[in-house]
Design a protein around this motif. Structure first.
Motif, mmCIF file in Angstrom:
data_model
loop_
_atom_site.group_PDB
_atom_site.id
_atom_site.type_symbol
_atom_site.label_atom_id
_atom_site.label_comp_id
_atom_site.label_asym_id
_atom_site.label_seq_id
_atom_site.Cartn_x
_atom_site.Cartn_y
_atom_site.Cartn_z
ATOM 1 N N TYR A 120 66.133 70.695 46.184
ATOM 2 C CA TYR A 120 67.377 70.423 46.901
ATOM 3 C C TYR A 120 67.099 69.951 48.313
ATOM 4 N N MET A 121 67.339 68.704 48.558
ATOM 5 C CA MET A 121 67.386 68.093 49.882
ATOM 6 C C MET A 121 66.119 68.295 50.729
ATOM 7 N N LYS A 122 65.753 67.253 51.432
ATOM 8 C CA LYS A 122 64.598 67.311 52.326
ATOM 9 C C LYS A 122 64.866 68.280 53.479
ATOM 10 N N PRO A 126 59.444 65.588 59.509
ATOM 11 C CA PRO A 126 59.032 64.260 59.040
ATOM 12 C C PRO A 126 59.281 64.080 57.544
ATOM 13 N N GLY A 127 59.454 62.813 57.158
ATOM 14 C CA GLY A 127 59.717 62.491 55.761
ATOM 15 C C GLY A 127 61.032 61.750 55.626
ATOM 16 N N ASP A 128 61.202 61.086 54.500
ATOM 17 C CA ASP A 128 62.363 60.242 54.253
ATOM 18 C C ASP A 128 63.429 61.030 53.516
ATOM 19 N N PHE A 129 64.596 61.183 54.137
ATOM 20 C CA PHE A 129 65.707 61.882 53.494
ATOM 21 C C PHE A 129 66.096 61.189 52.191
ATOM 22 N N ASN A 130 66.020 59.875 52.183
ATOM 23 C CA ASN A 130 66.381 59.090 50.993
ATOM 24 C C ASN A 130 65.135 58.697 50.191
ATOM 25 N N TRP A 131 64.193 59.645 50.035
ATOM 26 C CA TRP A 131 62.977 59.349 49.293
ATOM 27 C C TRP A 131 63.316 58.935 47.859
ATOM 28 N N LEU A 149 63.809 68.359 33.196
ATOM 29 C CA LEU A 149 62.585 68.920 32.654
ATOM 30 C C LEU A 149 61.440 68.703 33.638
ATOM 31 N N VAL A 150 60.511 69.644 33.684
ATOM 32 C CA VAL A 150 59.316 69.455 34.507
ATOM 33 C C VAL A 150 58.661 68.140 34.070
ATOM 34 N N PRO A 151 58.406 67.222 35.002
ATOM 35 C CA PRO A 151 57.928 65.892 34.615
ATOM 36 C C PRO A 151 56.528 65.921 34.010
ATOM 37 N N ASP A 152 56.240 64.888 33.191
ATOM 38 C CA ASP A 152 54.911 64.755 32.601
ATOM 39 C C ASP A 152 54.012 63.869 33.456
ATOM 40 N N TYR A 153 54.415 63.638 34.701
ATOM 41 C CA TYR A 153 53.619 62.906 35.685
ATOM 42 C C TYR A 153 53.590 63.743 36.961
ATOM 43 N N VAL A 154 52.820 63.318 37.943
ATOM 44 C CA VAL A 154 52.766 64.039 39.219
ATOM 45 C C VAL A 154 53.974 63.621 40.059
ATOM 46 N N LEU A 155 54.852 64.564 40.310
ATOM 47 C CA LEU A 155 56.030 64.306 41.145
ATOM 48 C C LEU A 155 55.687 64.649 42.585
ATOM 49 N N GLN A 156 55.827 63.674 43.478
ATOM 50 C CA GLN A 156 55.540 63.883 44.899
ATOM 51 C C GLN A 156 56.828 63.748 45.696
ATOM 52 N N THR A 157 57.056 64.704 46.593
ATOM 53 C CA THR A 157 58.277 64.701 47.396
ATOM 54 C C THR A 157 57.956 65.092 48.826
ATOM 55 N N PRO A 158 58.886 64.827 49.746
ATOM 56 C CA PRO A 158 58.760 65.388 51.098
ATOM 57 C C PRO A 158 58.963 66.904 51.042
ATOM 58 N N PRO A 159 58.791 67.611 52.154
ATOM 59 C CA PRO A 159 59.134 69.037 52.170
ATOM 60 C C PRO A 159 60.606 69.220 51.809
ATOM 61 N N MET A 160 60.875 70.032 50.814
ATOM 62 C CA MET A 160 62.243 70.229 50.338
ATOM 63 C C MET A 160 62.732 71.626 50.730
ATOM 64 N N LEU A 161 64.041 71.727 50.964
ATOM 65 C CA LEU A 161 64.619 73.025 51.299
ATOM 66 C C LEU A 161 64.313 74.050 50.215
ATOM 67 N N THR A 162 64.477 73.650 48.962
ATOM 68 C CA THR A 162 64.143 74.539 47.848
ATOM 69 C C THR A 162 63.505 73.732 46.729
ATOM 70 N N THR A 163 62.572 74.351 46.028
ATOM 71 C CA THR A 163 62.003 73.789 44.796
ATOM 72 C C THR A 163 61.866 74.943 43.814
ATOM 73 N N TRP A 164 62.572 74.848 42.693
ATOM 74 C CA TRP A 164 62.611 75.915 41.687
ATOM 75 C C TRP A 164 61.992 75.403 40.399
ATOM 76 N N ILE A 165 61.182 76.251 39.751
ATOM 77 C CA ILE A 165 60.577 75.941 38.459
ATOM 78 C C ILE A 165 60.795 77.140 37.554
ATOM 79 N N GLY A 166 61.230 76.889 36.303
ATOM 80 C CA GLY A 166 61.458 78.021 35.415
ATOM 81 C C GLY A 166 62.008 77.608 34.067
#
Length: 290
Positions: A120-122, A126-131, A149-166
């Motif tokens: 959820y949201m950058k 630093p980093g692009d809000f509209n990545w 779904l958890v991607p089958d490739y490497v997903l790269q993002t800026p620092p995000m407010l939250t990142t949840w996996i489950g």
């Protein structure tokens, strides 16, 4: 903690997390740098009904920087406050001498417990809000955030407010208010979700470009929490949000009140909210007020 267990070993970060009866980590959560940490003992600093605080200290001998003969060392202090609801405030304090160009947080999750993810949201910094996600398969994964779904490739993002996996029933969330204290060579690639055999890795590159250490602590703060944080009643477990709902946070400004607001009296906000409702209904959707 309600419905969950956190285990700690030599680092003041969980070595295993159990939620709804499932051990979800494929190994201890790690902090990696350019050299190996020297072992140190974990200690419980304080314990109360509302929170417990753990600390650990680690030292690594750094190699000499390219073109120099001077080596150094990095001292890492990890302080984790586990609150009554399971939320963990984690503070990393870095001191030392010499130059460090790598500090990663690595969270390994067993793949059977890492089916879904969303962020959820950058975060501020630093980093692009509209990545953009060049591998997007649908609009929910194209940029600003990722849901699916958890991607089958490497997903790269800026620092995000939250990142949840489950899964549909439980998971683990990383969060940060900002990237204060980070040193990023490529801010839009500061976080990665990747697959490694029977593991899914959430890797956070706190430091990816050279910085010079001093006696003044460089602090990085983030949060971790296993979900669900409350007991889910059966009817809530079946709840789903569909595309004919539009969620809104009202009144879109929380500056005057620390929590939920009293009835609105501001005429501008009342009119603004009325137009939101009208626009939503014209689009054939229902309004979900959060």
């Amino acid at each position: 903690i309600l419905g969950r267990e956190y285990e700690f070993q030599s680092l003041a970060l969980p070595s295993q997390i159990t939620t709804r009866g499932c051990k979800i980590l494929a190994g201890p959560i790690e902090i990696k740098t350019a050299a190996h940490w020297k072992k140190s003992d974990l200690k419980l600093v304080s314990k109360a009904d509302d929170a417990a605080v753990y600390e650990s200290a680690h030292v690594a001998d750094l190699p000499a920087a390219p073109g120099t003969a001077q080596a150094g060392n990095v001292n890492l202090k990890v302080r984790t406050q586990v609150e009554f609801d399971g939320f963990m405030y984690v503070d990393l304090d870095l001191t030392g001498s010499g130059t460090v160009d790598k500090l990663d947080l690595v969270i390994p999750v067993k793949k059977e417990h890492a089916v879904l993810m969303q962020n959820y949201m950058k975060a501020s910094g630093p980093g692009d809000f509209n990545w953009k996600n060049p591998n997007a398969k649908n609009p929910y994964q194209g940029g600003k955030r990722f849901v699916g779904l958890v991607p089958d490739y490497v997903l790269q993002t800026p620092p995000m407010l939250t990142t949840w996996i489950g899964t549909d029933h439980y998971g683990l969330e990383f969060s940060c208010d900002s990237s204060h204290g980070w040193a990023m060579a490529k801010p839009n690639q500061a976080m990665e979700v990747s697959r490694d055999g029977d593991r899914v890795l959430l890797t956070v590159h706190f430091i990816s470009k050279p910085i010079t250490l001093t006696d003044q602590p460089r602090r990085i703060r983030f949060g971790l929490v296993a979900t669900p944080t409350k007991t889910l009643l059966p009817y809530l477990q079946k709840a789903r949000f569909y595309d004919d709902y539009t969620p809104y946070l009202l009144p879109m400004q929380w500056g005057e009140h620390p929590v939920w607001h009293p009835p609105l009296k501001n005429k501008e906000l009342i009119e603004k909210n009325r137009k939101w409702v009208e626009t939503t209904h014209k689009a054939g959707k229902k309004l979900l007020i959060n």
